[in-house]
Design a protein around this motif. Structure first.
Motif, PDB file in Angstrom:
ATOM      1  N   ALA A 232      12.896   0.924  -3.717  1.00 31.23           N
ATOM      2  CA  ALA A 232      12.225  -0.374  -3.632  1.00 31.23           C
ATOM      3  C   ALA A 232      12.963  -1.332  -2.710  1.00 31.23           C
ATOM      4  O   ALA A 232      12.364  -2.285  -2.208  1.00 31.23           O
ATOM      5  CB  ALA A 232      12.088  -0.988  -5.028  1.00 31.23           C
ATOM      6  N   GLN A 233      14.229  -1.059  -2.463  1.00 34.13           N
ATOM      7  CA  GLN A 233      15.031  -1.989  -1.679  1.00 34.13           C
ATOM      8  C   GLN A 233      15.351  -1.505  -0.268  1.00 34.13           C
ATOM      9  O   GLN A 233      15.791  -2.295   0.567  1.00 34.13           O
ATOM     10  CB  GLN A 233      16.328  -2.303  -2.433  1.00 34.13           C
ATOM     11  N   SER A 234      15.124  -0.226   0.002  1.00 30.78           N
ATOM     12  CA  SER A 234      15.488   0.336   1.301  1.00 30.78           C
ATOM     13  C   SER A 234      14.372   1.236   1.813  1.00 30.78           C
ATOM     14  O   SER A 234      13.943   2.156   1.119  1.00 30.78           O
ATOM     15  CB  SER A 234      16.784   1.149   1.160  1.00 30.78           C
ATOM     16  N   ILE A 235      13.936   0.987   3.032  1.00 33.85           N
ATOM     17  CA  ILE A 235      12.868   1.796   3.618  1.00 33.85           C
ATOM     18  C   ILE A 235      13.302   3.249   3.782  1.00 33.85           C
ATOM     19  O   ILE A 235      12.511   4.163   3.597  1.00 33.85           O
ATOM     20  CB  ILE A 235      12.364   1.172   4.951  1.00 33.85           C
ATOM     21  N   GLU A 236      14.587   3.468   4.073  1.00 37.57           N
ATOM     22  CA  GLU A 236      15.088   4.840   4.212  1.00 37.57           C
ATOM     23  C   GLU A 236      15.039   5.564   2.865  1.00 37.57           C
ATOM     24  O   GLU A 236      14.613   6.715   2.783  1.00 37.57           O
ATOM     25  CB  GLU A 236      16.512   4.859   4.774  1.00 37.57           C
TER      26      GLU A 236
ATOM     27  N   ILE B 274      12.485   9.399  -0.954  1.00 39.84           N
ATOM     28  CA  ILE B 274      11.932   9.730  -2.271  1.00 39.84           C
ATOM     29  C   ILE B 274      10.486  10.227  -2.177  1.00 39.84           C
ATOM     30  O   ILE B 274      10.013  10.967  -3.025  1.00 39.84           O
ATOM     31  CB  ILE B 274      12.055   8.528  -3.242  1.00 39.84           C
ATOM     32  N   MET B 275       9.779   9.834  -1.102  1.00 34.40           N
ATOM     33  CA  MET B 275       8.382  10.223  -0.941  1.00 34.40           C
ATOM     34  C   MET B 275       8.221  11.634  -0.359  1.00 34.40           C
ATOM     35  O   MET B 275       7.155  12.240  -0.500  1.00 34.40           O
ATOM     36  CB  MET B 275       7.656   9.224  -0.036  1.00 34.40           C
ATOM     37  N   LYS B 276       9.283  12.163   0.251  1.00 34.34           N
ATOM     38  CA  LYS B 276       9.202  13.485   0.885  1.00 34.34           C
ATOM     39  C   LYS B 276       8.868  14.564  -0.137  1.00 34.34           C
ATOM     40  O   LYS B 276       9.460  14.635  -1.205  1.00 34.34           O
ATOM     41  CB  LYS B 276      10.516  13.839   1.571  1.00 34.34           C
ATOM     42  N   GLY B 277       7.904  15.410   0.230  1.00 39.38           N
ATOM     43  CA  GLY B 277       7.579  16.572  -0.577  1.00 39.38           C
ATOM     44  C   GLY B 277       6.675  16.302  -1.774  1.00 39.38           C
ATOM     45  O   GLY B 277       6.368  17.223  -2.533  1.00 39.38           O
ATOM     46  N   LEU B 278       6.244  15.075  -1.962  1.00 38.16           N
ATOM     47  CA  LEU B 278       5.372  14.777  -3.094  1.00 38.16           C
ATOM     48  C   LEU B 278       3.922  15.107  -2.751  1.00 38.16           C
ATOM     49  O   LEU B 278       3.484  14.918  -1.615  1.00 38.16           O
ATOM     50  CB  LEU B 278       5.465  13.294  -3.481  1.00 38.16           C
ATOM     51  N   SER B 279       3.186  15.576  -3.744  1.00 38.32           N
ATOM     52  CA  SER B 279       1.756  15.796  -3.545  1.00 38.32           C
ATOM     53  C   SER B 279       1.075  14.441  -3.397  1.00 38.32           C
ATOM     54  O   SER B 279       1.672  13.387  -3.664  1.00 38.32           O
ATOM     55  CB  SER B 279       1.157  16.534  -4.746  1.00 38.32           C
ATOM     56  N   LYS B 280      -0.189  14.436  -3.011  1.00 36.61           N
ATOM     57  CA  LYS B 280      -0.929  13.186  -2.822  1.00 36.61           C
ATOM     58  C   LYS B 280      -0.934  12.364  -4.115  1.00 36.61           C
ATOM     59  O   LYS B 280      -0.672  11.156  -4.090  1.00 36.61           O
ATOM     60  CB  LYS B 280      -2.358  13.499  -2.376  1.00 36.61           C
ATOM     61  N   ASP B 281      -1.221  13.007  -5.248  1.00 39.07           N
ATOM     62  CA  ASP B 281      -1.248  12.292  -6.530  1.00 39.07           C
ATOM     63  C   ASP B 281       0.138  11.812  -6.940  1.00 39.07           C
ATOM     64  O   ASP B 281       0.302  10.682  -7.407  1.00 39.07           O
ATOM     65  CB  ASP B 281      -1.830  13.184  -7.639  1.00 39.07           C
TER      66      ASP B 281
ATOM     67  N   MET C 250       1.079   8.790  -4.855  1.00 37.07           N
ATOM     68  CA  MET C 250       0.435   7.542  -5.294  1.00 37.07           C
ATOM     69  C   MET C 250       1.096   7.018  -6.564  1.00 37.07           C
ATOM     70  O   MET C 250       1.335   5.815  -6.693  1.00 37.07           O
ATOM     71  CB  MET C 250      -1.059   7.787  -5.526  1.00 37.07           C
ATOM     72  N   ASP C 251       1.414   7.916  -7.502  1.00 32.45           N
ATOM     73  CA  ASP C 251       2.117   7.509  -8.723  1.00 32.45           C
ATOM     74  C   ASP C 251       3.468   6.878  -8.380  1.00 32.45           C
ATOM     75  O   ASP C 251       3.841   5.841  -8.940  1.00 32.45           O
ATOM     76  CB  ASP C 251       2.333   8.700  -9.662  1.00 32.45           C
ATOM     77  N   MET C 252       4.192   7.490  -7.454  1.00 33.92           N
ATOM     78  CA  MET C 252       5.506   6.979  -7.072  1.00 33.92           C
ATOM     79  C   MET C 252       5.378   5.614  -6.394  1.00 33.92           C
ATOM     80  O   MET C 252       6.170   4.701  -6.656  1.00 33.92           O
ATOM     81  CB  MET C 252       6.230   7.967  -6.151  1.00 33.92           C
ATOM     82  N   ARG C 253       4.370   5.457  -5.532  1.00 36.16           N
ATOM     83  CA  ARG C 253       4.157   4.152  -4.891  1.00 36.16           C
ATOM     84  C   ARG C 253       3.935   3.062  -5.943  1.00 36.16           C
ATOM     85  O   ARG C 253       4.457   1.956  -5.825  1.00 36.16           O
ATOM     86  CB  ARG C 253       2.957   4.218  -3.947  1.00 36.16           C
ATOM     87  N   GLN C 254       3.145   3.378  -6.963  1.00 33.95           N
ATOM     88  CA  GLN C 254       2.864   2.388  -8.008  1.00 33.95           C
ATOM     89  C   GLN C 254       4.117   2.059  -8.819  1.00 33.95           C
ATOM     90  O   GLN C 254       4.339   0.907  -9.171  1.00 33.95           O
ATOM     91  CB  GLN C 254       1.746   2.882  -8.916  1.00 33.95           C
ATOM     92  N   ILE C 255       4.935   3.057  -9.079  1.00 42.95           N
ATOM     93  CA  ILE C 255       6.194   2.826  -9.810  1.00 42.95           C
ATOM     94  C   ILE C 255       7.111   1.920  -8.990  1.00 42.95           C
ATOM     95  O   ILE C 255       7.676   0.951  -9.500  1.00 42.95           O
ATOM     96  CB  ILE C 255       6.887   4.170 -10.136  1.00 42.95           C
ATOM     97  N   ILE C 256       7.236   2.210  -7.716  1.00 46.45           N
ATOM     98  CA  ILE C 256       8.099   1.421  -6.829  1.00 46.45           C
ATOM     99  C   ILE C 256       7.551   0.001  -6.683  1.00 46.45           C
ATOM    100  O   ILE C 256       8.305  -0.967  -6.693  1.00 46.45           O
ATOM    101  CB  ILE C 256       8.256   2.123  -5.467  1.00 46.45           C
ATOM    102  N   LEU C 257       6.250  -0.130  -6.603  1.00 51.84           N
ATOM    103  CA  LEU C 257       5.623  -1.443  -6.446  1.00 51.84           C
ATOM    104  C   LEU C 257       5.885  -2.352  -7.646  1.00 51.84           C
ATOM    105  O   LEU C 257       5.886  -3.569  -7.519  1.00 51.84           O
ATOM    106  CB  LEU C 257       4.117  -1.261  -6.240  1.00 51.84           C
TER     107      LEU C 257
ATOM    108  N   PRO D 139      10.585  -6.746   1.395  1.00 51.06           N
ATOM    109  CA  PRO D 139       9.427  -6.913   2.273  1.00 51.06           C
ATOM    110  C   PRO D 139       9.166  -5.685   3.152  1.00 51.06           C
ATOM    111  O   PRO D 139       8.006  -5.349   3.402  1.00 51.06           O
ATOM    112  CB  PRO D 139       9.802  -8.137   3.122  1.00 51.06           C
ATOM    113  N   ASP D 140      10.230  -4.997   3.589  1.00 49.60           N
ATOM    114  CA  ASP D 140      10.044  -3.793   4.415  1.00 49.60           C
ATOM    115  C   ASP D 140       9.313  -2.694   3.661  1.00 49.60           C
ATOM    116  O   ASP D 140       8.434  -2.021   4.206  1.00 49.60           O
ATOM    117  CB  ASP D 140      11.387  -3.255   4.917  1.00 49.60           C
ATOM    118  N   VAL D 141       9.670  -2.509   2.405  1.00 47.88           N
ATOM    119  CA  VAL D 141       9.005  -1.480   1.594  1.00 47.88           C
ATOM    120  C   VAL D 141       7.566  -1.910   1.299  1.00 47.88           C
ATOM    121  O   VAL D 141       6.638  -1.095   1.349  1.00 47.88           O
ATOM    122  CB  VAL D 141       9.801  -1.185   0.304  1.00 47.88           C
ATOM    123  N   LEU D 142       7.357  -3.177   1.023  1.00 48.39           N
ATOM    124  CA  LEU D 142       5.988  -3.670   0.811  1.00 48.39           C
ATOM    125  C   LEU D 142       5.139  -3.477   2.059  1.00 48.39           C
ATOM    126  O   LEU D 142       3.961  -3.098   1.975  1.00 48.39           O
ATOM    127  CB  LEU D 142       6.008  -5.140   0.398  1.00 48.39           C
TER     128      LEU D 142
END
Length: 195
Positions: free
Chosen positions: A50-54, A59-66, A69-76, A83-86
């Motif tokens: 949530a704090q670093s774009i890198e 953390i998003m590498k290798g995740l399925s589409k679903d 999306m779950d990970m994006r919602q958790i991070i959000l 702001p960079d991650v947003l």
């Protein structure tokens, strides 16, 4: 049995699930918790993402589409999301209103992220964009053009937003609805006189 969440899992229910192994397992878990200092490593990865774009991209590498999306919602949901991650999250192609509203209402969202969300199929998303103090003037002007009956709240939100630009307020001062014109006229900043 696979649990995605421990919601509703009470100590009594856990004792039933673990049976005779409960004391031994709890002893190991308690020791591990002390060793970690009470901080779960996976939880720290979420905070870092949530704090670093890198860290986010990692953390998003290798995740399925679903899963992604779950990970994006958790991070959000992280309160200190950068702001960079947003901005990166705003590039997500989705019609998930919950996700888009959460992004639009985040006070850390940079102007370009909010602009990227317009137009939206969801009035709720555009209402939160209209309420966000970081919404850029060009996007505010675009939102003043929402004239359908169900889009009234978008313009009302713009009229109430203390960060709404003078250009957008000038348009709203001539709105077809008297309530919106009155909201502009009652603003303490008095930027725009209402005809």
């Amino acid at each position: 049995v696979l649990f995605r969440s421990n919601r509703g899992l009470t100590p009594e229910r856990l004792k039933v699930i673990l049976g005779a192994d409960y004391p031994k397992i709890m002893k190991v878990l308690t020791a591990k918790n002390r060793e970690l200092g009470g901080k779960h490593p996976a939880r720290q990865k979420i905070v870092d993402a949530a704090q670093s774009i890198e860290a986010f991209r990692s953390i998003m590498k290798g995740l399925s589409k679903d899963e992604a999306m779950d990970m994006r919602q958790i991070i959000l949901r992280e309160p200190d999301i950068s702001p960079d991650v947003l901005d990166e999250l705003s590039k997500t192609k989705t019609d998930n209103s919950y996700f888009l509203v959460s992004l639009a209402r985040n006070r850390n969202a940079p102007p370009q992220a909010l602009a990227r969300l317009v137009p939206s199929e969801s009035v709720a998303v555009e209402v939160w964009i209209a309420r966000n103090p970081n919404t850029p003037p060009e996007t505010q002007i675009e939102l003043t053009n929402r004239k359908e009956h169900h889009e009234y709240e978008i313009r009302t939100s713009l009229a109430k937003n203390p960060s709404t630009s003078e250009a957008a307020l000038r348009i709203l001062a001539k709105d077809e609805h008297a309530t919106i014109r009155a909201l502009v006229g009652r603003r303490e900043d008095g930027i725009v006189p209402v005809p």
